[in-house]
Design a protein around this motif. Structure first.
Motif, mmCIF file in Angstrom:
data_model
loop_
_atom_site.group_PDB
_atom_site.id
_atom_site.type_symbol
_atom_site.label_atom_id
_atom_site.label_comp_id
_atom_site.label_asym_id
_atom_site.label_seq_id
_atom_site.Cartn_x
_atom_site.Cartn_y
_atom_site.Cartn_z
ATOM 1 N N THR A 87 -53.967 -15.656 56.406
ATOM 2 C CA THR A 87 -54.007 -14.630 57.462
ATOM 3 C C THR A 87 -54.808 -13.407 57.050
ATOM 4 O O THR A 87 -55.699 -12.944 57.778
ATOM 5 N N MET A 88 -54.509 -12.841 55.889
ATOM 6 C CA MET A 88 -55.196 -11.615 55.472
ATOM 7 C C MET A 88 -56.665 -11.869 55.148
ATOM 8 O O MET A 88 -57.527 -11.021 55.424
ATOM 9 N N ALA A 89 -56.973 -13.017 54.571
ATOM 10 C CA ALA A 89 -58.373 -13.363 54.300
ATOM 11 C C ALA A 89 -59.143 -13.514 55.612
ATOM 12 O O ALA A 89 -60.303 -13.072 55.727
ATOM 13 N N GLU A 90 -58.513 -14.122 56.602
ATOM 14 C CA GLU A 90 -59.169 -14.268 57.904
ATOM 15 C C GLU A 90 -59.371 -12.900 58.557
ATOM 16 O O GLU A 90 -60.390 -12.670 59.224
ATOM 17 N N ASP A 91 -58.417 -11.990 58.363
ATOM 18 C CA ASP A 91 -58.594 -10.637 58.893
ATOM 19 C C ASP A 91 -59.751 -9.918 58.210
ATOM 20 O O ASP A 91 -60.486 -9.146 58.854
ATOM 21 N N GLU A 92 -59.934 -10.162 56.900
ATOM 22 C CA GLU A 92 -61.084 -9.560 56.210
ATOM 23 C C GLU A 92 -62.393 -10.099 56.777
ATOM 24 O O GLU A 92 -63.395 -9.379 56.852
ATOM 25 N N GLN A 93 -62.398 -11.349 57.192
ATOM 26 C CA GLN A 93 -63.607 -11.890 57.827
ATOM 27 C C GLN A 93 -63.842 -11.245 59.194
ATOM 28 O O GLN A 93 -64.989 -11.009 59.592
ATOM 29 N N LYS A 94 -62.769 -10.939 59.904
ATOM 30 C CA LYS A 94 -62.932 -10.247 61.190
ATOM 31 C C LYS A 94 -63.548 -8.862 60.980
ATOM 32 O O LYS A 94 -64.411 -8.435 61.756
ATOM 33 N N LEU A 95 -63.106 -8.161 59.926
ATOM 34 C CA LEU A 95 -63.712 -6.873 59.606
ATOM 35 C C LEU A 95 -65.172 -7.070 59.212
ATOM 36 O O LEU A 95 -66.047 -6.290 59.601
ATOM 37 N N ARG A 96 -65.442 -8.112 58.444
ATOM 38 C CA ARG A 96 -66.817 -8.418 58.049
ATOM 39 C C ARG A 96 -67.712 -8.627 59.279
ATOM 40 O O ARG A 96 -68.859 -8.159 59.320
ATOM 41 N N MET A 110 -67.615 -7.526 47.953
ATOM 42 C CA MET A 110 -66.190 -7.365 48.210
ATOM 43 C C MET A 110 -65.487 -6.954 46.927
ATOM 44 O O MET A 110 -65.696 -7.553 45.866
ATOM 45 N N PHE A 111 -64.655 -5.901 47.031
ATOM 46 C CA PHE A 111 -63.800 -5.438 45.939
ATOM 47 C C PHE A 111 -62.362 -5.676 46.351
ATOM 48 O O PHE A 111 -61.918 -5.216 47.401
ATOM 49 N N GLY A 112 -61.621 -6.404 45.528
ATOM 50 C CA GLY A 112 -60.214 -6.644 45.808
ATOM 51 C C GLY A 112 -59.356 -6.267 44.620
ATOM 52 O O GLY A 112 -59.648 -6.657 43.483
ATOM 53 N N HIS A 113 -58.306 -5.491 44.883
ATOM 54 C CA HIS A 113 -57.383 -5.080 43.825
ATOM 55 C C HIS A 113 -56.031 -5.750 44.018
ATOM 56 O O HIS A 113 -55.479 -5.753 45.114
ATOM 57 N N MET A 118 -56.437 -11.396 45.180
ATOM 58 C CA MET A 118 -56.034 -12.745 45.596
ATOM 59 C C MET A 118 -56.655 -13.082 46.948
ATOM 60 O O MET A 118 -57.176 -14.187 47.156
ATOM 61 N N ILE A 119 -56.599 -12.111 47.868
ATOM 62 C CA ILE A 119 -57.206 -12.297 49.189
ATOM 63 C C ILE A 119 -58.709 -12.527 49.043
ATOM 64 O O ILE A 119 -59.278 -13.420 49.684
ATOM 65 N N ILE A 215 -38.739 -13.414 54.594
ATOM 66 C CA ILE A 215 -38.832 -14.598 53.739
ATOM 67 C C ILE A 215 -40.120 -15.376 54.005
ATOM 68 O O ILE A 215 -40.804 -15.820 53.073
ATOM 69 N N GLN A 216 -40.484 -15.517 55.270
ATOM 70 C CA GLN A 216 -41.720 -16.231 55.605
ATOM 71 C C GLN A 216 -42.948 -15.526 55.038
ATOM 72 O O GLN A 216 -43.872 -16.175 54.537
ATOM 73 N N SER A 217 -42.956 -14.204 55.084
ATOM 74 C CA SER A 217 -44.104 -13.438 54.589
ATOM 75 C C SER A 217 -44.186 -13.504 53.069
ATOM 76 O O SER A 217 -45.280 -13.638 52.504
ATOM 77 N N LEU A 218 -43.049 -13.413 52.397
ATOM 78 C CA LEU A 218 -43.052 -13.547 50.943
ATOM 79 C C LEU A 218 -43.513 -14.942 50.532
ATOM 80 O O LEU A 218 -44.181 -15.105 49.499
ATOM 81 N N TYR A 219 -43.167 -15.943 51.317
ATOM 82 C CA TYR A 219 -43.637 -17.303 51.049
ATOM 83 C C TYR A 219 -45.166 -17.363 51.152
ATOM 84 O O TYR A 219 -45.831 -17.997 50.320
ATOM 85 N N GLN A 220 -45.743 -16.678 52.138
ATOM 86 C CA GLN A 220 -47.201 -16.623 52.252
ATOM 87 C C GLN A 220 -47.825 -15.945 51.031
ATOM 88 O O GLN A 220 -48.859 -16.398 50.523
ATOM 89 N N PHE A 221 -47.202 -14.858 50.571
ATOM 90 C CA PHE A 221 -47.703 -14.165 49.387
ATOM 91 C C PHE A 221 -47.668 -15.094 48.173
ATOM 92 O O PHE A 221 -48.642 -15.176 47.406
ATOM 93 N N ALA A 222 -46.558 -15.800 48.004
ATOM 94 C CA ALA A 222 -46.441 -16.731 46.883
ATOM 95 C C ALA A 222 -47.471 -17.851 46.993
ATOM 96 O O ALA A 222 -48.054 -18.285 45.980
ATOM 97 N N GLN A 223 -47.718 -18.317 48.194
ATOM 98 C CA GLN A 223 -48.721 -19.363 48.384
ATOM 99 C C GLN A 223 -50.116 -18.871 48.035
ATOM 100 O O GLN A 223 -50.932 -19.636 47.519
ATOM 101 N N MET A 224 -50.410 -17.593 48.331
ATOM 102 C CA MET A 224 -51.702 -17.027 47.930
ATOM 103 C C MET A 224 -51.918 -17.241 46.438
ATOM 104 O O MET A 224 -52.995 -17.672 46.003
ATOM 105 N N ILE A 225 -50.899 -16.904 45.655
ATOM 106 C CA ILE A 225 -51.002 -17.010 44.205
ATOM 107 C C ILE A 225 -51.224 -18.462 43.805
ATOM 108 O O ILE A 225 -52.076 -18.771 42.949
#
Length: 313
Positions: A87-96, A110-113, A118-119, A215-225
């Protein structure tokens, strides 16, 4: 410097993402898109943004879903949506895509901290052709106990509890970060040795470490990793993208340098051009620490200026 506010519908189809494009006063020589980390927001990078503007770069940044002005305006700090870990990576593409309207011909970096790195690493696997360079700051290898936490979060989601908020899971993800700090004053001392930076982070109304994702959002964060581990990840990143990988050697997110070098080694093993730099004696937010932030940003500018010049030629 001029500041242009932008907004767009998130990939999650729920939120309206708030963003900003900062333009230099002279003819720009490139674009840098800043991707912020977990529990913070993009205006914590103003020192970097202003310095990049002075060097001739347009800077674009947004506040992720569940973060910053995006969450502040909607009062939705906990729900990142149900569209998955991209989701967040796709949002960065929308900004792009918004940046392309006015600056499509300029070299793009792109600079990511932290979570932003991860994004950015996920972004590079799908939209790598958009990049002329990638800067990773405070990036990670793997968090302790992550496999167990992922299994438990998935079980909670399967049981219909995905929208519930349970602070225990976030605590388990981050509580180990201060293990090597003798007598930490706060749970967030791993961010910086500078107590003013830690206090500023805690007192910022646009930060949300106290507003726990569900819980669903934390699962997405864990999946990013999980999705950015090993050569299975790096082989998906185009090999013509130069990469600058920086961190503090006392940063637990990068396992005190070991994880940072692991990421660089995965990239080297798959034929990428990588420069790695560790700042000795510093923790997570090297770009904000007043003793070295000018040096950190100067290194970033040297990297992007070199590769912007290469593209121009």
């Amino acid at each position: 410097m001029a500041i242009h506010e932008v907004e767009f519908k998130s990939f999650n189809e729920i939120e309206t993402v708030k963003g900003w494009i900062y333009t230099p006063i002279r003819e720009p020589i490139g674009v840098v898109q800043i991707v912020h980390g977990y529990g913070e927001h993009s205006r914590r990078y103003l020192h970097m943004i202003l310095t990049l503007n002075e060097a001739g770069f347009v800077v674009a940044a947004d506040d992720h879903v569940g973060h910053g002005k995006t969450a502040y305006d909607s009062d939705n700090w906990s729900n990142w949506g149900d569209k998955g870990y991209m989701t967040m990576a796709e949002d960065e593409q929308k900004l792009r895509e918004l940046i392309k309207e006015d600056y499509g011909d300029l070299p793009y970096f792109m600079f990511g901290h932290s979570m932003g790195s991860m994004i950015a690493r996920l972004y590079a696997t799908k939209y790598g052709e958009e990049l002329d360079g990638l800067i990773l700051c405070g990036t990670s290898e793997i968090f302790p106990e992550m496999e167990n936490i992922v299994s438990e979060l998935k079980a909670e989601i399967d049981a219909g509890n995905g929208e519930q908020v349970d602070p225990d899971y976030q605590n388990r993800m981050f509580e180990w970060m201060t293990e090597r700090i003798e007598n930490p004053n706060t749970p967030n001392d791993w961010i910086s040795k500078d107590p003013d930076i830690v206090a500023d982070h805690a007192n910022d109304p646009f930060n949300n470490f106290t507003s726990v994702p569900n819980i669903q959002s934390l699962y997405q964060f864990a999946q990013m990793i999980q999705q950015i581990l090993g050569t299975e990840w790096s082989e998906k990143v185009p090999t013509d993208i130069p990469i600058y990988n920086i961190a503090g050697d006392e940063d637990p997110v990068g396992r005190y340098g070991e994880g940072v070098y692991a990421v660089s080694n995965w990239l080297l093993e798959t034929g990428h051009q990588v420069k790695t730099k560790l700042y000795s004696g510093y923790r997570h937010e090297i770009h904000n620490h007043r003793e070295i932030r000018d040096e950190v940003v100067a290194g970033i500018i040297d990297f992007i200026t070199e590769h912007a010049r290469v593209k121009a030629n």
